[in-house]
Scaffold this active site. Structure first.
Site, PDB file in Angstrom:
ATOM      1  N   SER A   1      37.040  34.350  61.318  1.00 11.15           N
ATOM      2  CA  SER A   1      35.638  34.135  61.669  1.00 11.15           C
ATOM      3  C   SER A   1      35.600  33.231  62.893  1.00 11.15           C
ATOM      4  O   SER A   1      36.439  32.325  63.025  1.00 11.15           O
ATOM      5  CB  SER A   1      34.918  33.436  60.509  1.00 11.15           C
ATOM      6  OG  SER A   1      33.708  32.845  60.965  1.00 11.15           O
TER       7      SER A   1
ATOM      8  N   LEU B   1      35.675  36.006  70.489  1.00 11.21           N
ATOM      9  CA  LEU B   1      36.406  37.114  69.860  1.00 11.21           C
ATOM     10  C   LEU B   1      37.700  36.655  69.199  1.00 11.21           C
ATOM     11  O   LEU B   1      38.382  35.756  69.692  1.00 11.21           O
ATOM     12  CB  LEU B   1      36.723  38.186  70.902  1.00 11.21           C
ATOM     13  CG  LEU B   1      35.502  38.773  71.632  1.00 11.21           C
ATOM     14  CD1 LEU B   1      35.957  39.839  72.629  1.00 11.21           C
ATOM     15  CD2 LEU B   1      34.501  39.363  70.651  1.00 11.21           C
ATOM     16  N   HIS B   2      38.012  37.274  68.071  1.00  5.89           N
ATOM     17  CA  HIS B   2      39.268  37.034  67.368  1.00  5.89           C
ATOM     18  C   HIS B   2      39.824  38.385  66.929  1.00  5.89           C
ATOM     19  O   HIS B   2      39.218  39.436  67.219  1.00  5.89           O
ATOM     20  CB  HIS B   2      39.068  36.074  66.183  1.00  5.89           C
ATOM     21  CG  HIS B   2      37.939  36.475  65.269  1.00  5.89           C
ATOM     22  ND1 HIS B   2      37.964  37.622  64.518  1.00  5.89           N
ATOM     23  CD2 HIS B   2      36.744  35.890  65.013  1.00  5.89           C
ATOM     24  CE1 HIS B   2      36.861  37.726  63.820  1.00  5.89           C
ATOM     25  NE2 HIS B   2      36.081  36.701  64.105  1.00  5.89           N
ATOM     26  N   GLU B   3      40.932  38.344  66.197  1.00 10.55           N
ATOM     27  CA  GLU B   3      41.602  39.597  65.818  1.00 10.55           C
ATOM     28  C   GLU B   3      40.692  40.525  65.001  1.00 10.55           C
ATOM     29  O   GLU B   3      40.883  41.733  65.000  1.00 10.55           O
ATOM     30  CB  GLU B   3      42.895  39.313  65.032  1.00 10.55           C
ATOM     31  CG  GLU B   3      44.021  38.754  65.885  1.00 10.55           C
ATOM     32  CD  GLU B   3      44.461  39.693  67.003  1.00 10.55           C
ATOM     33  OE1 GLU B   3      44.461  40.914  66.808  1.00 10.55           O
ATOM     34  OE2 GLU B   3      44.797  39.191  68.093  1.00 10.55           O
ATOM     35  N   GLY B   4      39.740  39.953  64.282  1.00 11.37           N
ATOM     36  CA  GLY B   4      38.793  40.788  63.525  1.00 11.37           C
ATOM     37  C   GLY B   4      37.991  41.663  64.472  1.00 11.37           C
ATOM     38  O   GLY B   4      37.915  42.896  64.306  1.00 11.37           O
ATOM     39  N   HIS B   5      37.401  41.039  65.512  1.00 12.27           N
ATOM     40  CA  HIS B   5      36.659  41.831  66.505  1.00 12.27           C
ATOM     41  C   HIS B   5      37.588  42.839  67.180  1.00 12.27           C
ATOM     42  O   HIS B   5      37.218  43.987  67.414  1.00 12.27           O
ATOM     43  CB  HIS B   5      36.104  40.930  67.608  1.00 12.27           C
ATOM     44  CG  HIS B   5      35.133  39.891  67.152  1.00 12.27           C
ATOM     45  ND1 HIS B   5      35.431  38.547  67.128  1.00 12.27           N
ATOM     46  CD2 HIS B   5      33.862  39.993  66.707  1.00 12.27           C
ATOM     47  CE1 HIS B   5      34.386  37.869  66.706  1.00 12.27           C
ATOM     48  NE2 HIS B   5      33.417  38.715  66.430  1.00 12.27           N
TER      49      HIS B   5
ATOM     50  N   MET C   1      29.074  38.849  69.015  1.00 11.30           N
ATOM     51  CA  MET C   1      28.470  37.650  69.610  1.00 11.30           C
ATOM     52  C   MET C   1      29.539  36.866  70.393  1.00 11.30           C
ATOM     53  O   MET C   1      29.397  35.668  70.629  1.00 11.30           O
ATOM     54  CB  MET C   1      27.844  36.774  68.526  1.00 11.30           C
ATOM     55  CG  MET C   1      26.691  37.481  67.806  1.00 11.30           C
ATOM     56  SD  MET C   1      25.471  36.385  67.093  1.00 11.30           S
ATOM     57  CE  MET C   1      26.467  35.446  65.957  1.00 11.30           C
TER      58      MET C   1
ATOM     59  N   ASP D   1      30.939  40.837  57.302  1.00 13.67           N
ATOM     60  CA  ASP D   1      29.490  40.649  57.153  1.00 13.67           C
ATOM     61  C   ASP D   1      28.961  41.829  56.339  1.00 13.67           C
ATOM     62  O   ASP D   1      28.238  42.686  56.854  1.00 13.67           O
ATOM     63  CB  ASP D   1      28.826  40.585  58.531  1.00 13.67           C
ATOM     64  CG  ASP D   1      29.249  39.348  59.291  1.00 13.67           C
ATOM     65  OD1 ASP D   1      28.928  38.237  58.854  1.00 13.67           O
ATOM     66  OD2 ASP D   1      29.943  39.496  60.319  1.00 13.67           O
TER      67      ASP D   1
ATOM     68  N   GLY E   1      32.205  44.950  61.136  1.00 11.23           N
ATOM     69  CA  GLY E   1      33.229  44.452  60.223  1.00 11.23           C
ATOM     70  C   GLY E   1      32.685  44.260  58.808  1.00 11.23           C
ATOM     71  O   GLY E   1      31.542  43.819  58.618  1.00 11.23           O
TER      72      GLY E   1
HETATM   73  O1  PAF Z   1      28.018  40.430  63.492  1.00 11.23           O
HETATM   74  C1  PAF Z   1      27.625  39.936  64.560  1.00 11.23           C
HETATM   75  O2  PAF Z   1      28.395  39.423  65.370  1.00 11.23           O
HETATM   76  C2  PAF Z   1      26.135  39.959  64.893  1.00 11.23           C
HETATM   77  O3  PAF Z   1      25.366  39.772  63.758  1.00 11.23           O
HETATM   78  C3  PAF Z   1      25.698  41.214  65.659  1.00 11.23           C
HETATM   79  C4  PAF Z   1      25.887  42.479  64.826  1.00 11.23           C
HETATM   80  C5  PAF Z   1      26.503  41.341  66.942  1.00 11.23           C
HETATM   81  C6  PAF Z   1      24.224  41.127  66.009  1.00 11.23           C
HETATM   82  O4  PAF Z   1      23.955  40.004  66.799  1.00 11.23           O
END
Ligand code: PAF
Length: 292
Positions: free
Chosen positions: A197, A45-49, A42, A162, A159
């Site tokens: 997060s 973005l951070h280091e996790g993404h 979504m 979640d 990740g």
């Molecule tokens: O984890 C997230 O950022 C969101 O729930 C996702 C998987 C991109 C769906 O919108």
């Protein structure tokens, strides 16, 4: 766009906003026998993404990162409007990796007027987050299924932060025979333990300190289990005490559950996961620790 446009590692990612263009680009790669990887996000973005992006670009030949703040997974009372959005910054971060495509559609593109079909999420969606946020996982499952349709990837990256989301998507993939694999990547933490997060940006300096109690509480339980304690009630008491000591009083849940079914356990074993969701000020934070 020619296929060569996606081959040069030094080239910035192509930014695509139209589903038909995205599908055509991905299908072209698949026809050439390329392994396609998908990282749904979504944004903010951070280091996790970026750890997911790094893994995807190292394992796939063609990487698509999606950036879409999905309205259907937010309840009316939640932070959809204030959720951080900065596409330019996100794309600049992604361009440090050999990402091929960034898909950044509008809400109207993803949910055109009259769209009314949604996924009824699997049983693992009913407890924990699902109990408190009843429409959340239907929104997540629907948008992820749509993204899988638009990016017929070989592998998708999510990740562990979640955790329940990964179980919901895993069961959806199984139940609907979706031809995509899911790779779950470890939580990335700050040096003091706080799980990264996008919502950490909402915390004041003092709340940021307070927030460290969540991971401290979870790791304390793991360490008590490692020392031989397996009674879930006692372990949860210890976690709740650590949260109370940090004046974290609004606790949605701290739960010891089976990592497959997400049902509560009385005796903790190696298949247990500890999950927590708490408020620090008005910011809701989640975290989890696999007992083994
Ligand atoms: O984890 C997230 O950022 C969101 O729930 C996702 C998987 C991109 C769906 O919108």
């Amino acid at each position: 766009m020619s296929s060569l446009a996606f081959q040069d590692l030094n080239m910035p990612a192509a930014i695509i906003t139209e589903p038909a263009e995205l599908l055509a680009a991905v299908n072209q790669q698949k026809r050439m026998g390329k392994r396609v990887g998908l990282v749904p996000t979504m944004g903010a973005l951070h280091e996790g993404h970026l750890s997911l992006v790094k893994r995807c670009t190292s394992e796939a030949d063609f990487t698509v990162v999606t950036i879409f703040v999905n309205p259907t997974q937010f309840a009316p009372s939640e932070d959809l409007d204030k959720y951080p959005r900065n596409l330019e910054r996100d794309v600049a971060l992604l361009n440090a990796y050999p990402v091929d495509v960034v898909f950044a559609p509008s809400v109207e593109t993803m949910y055109p007027e009259g769209a009314s079909t949604s996924v009824n999420p699997p049983a693992v969606a009913t407890s924990l987050e699902g109990e408190l946020r009843p429409a959340h996982f239907a929104g997540v499952a629907t948008v992820v299924l749509k993204l899988f349709q638009l990016v017929p990837a070989d592998v998708s990256y999510f990740g562990q932060k979640d955790y329940q989301q990964t179980r919901v998507i895993g069961d959806m993939i199984r139940d609907l025979n979706l031809p995509v694999k899911m790779q779950v990547c470890p939580i990335i933490r700050e040096a003091d333990g706080l799980a990264l997060s996008s919502r950490n940006a909402y915390l004041s300096e003092q709340q940021r300190l307070q927030a460290t109690a969540l991971s401290r509480a979870l790791f304390q339980v793991k360490s008590l289990y490692d020392q031989g304690e397996s009674d879930a009630t006692l372990l949860l008491q210890a976690a709740n005490q650590t949260l109370a000591d940090a004046s974290i009083n609004e606790i949605d849940y701290v739960a010891l559950v089976n990592k497959q079914t997400l049902r509560p356990v009385e005796q903790v074993d190696d298949d247990t996961i500890l999950l927590g969701a708490v408020y620090v000020g008005s910011t809701r934070l989640i975290d989890n620790v696999l007992i083994k």
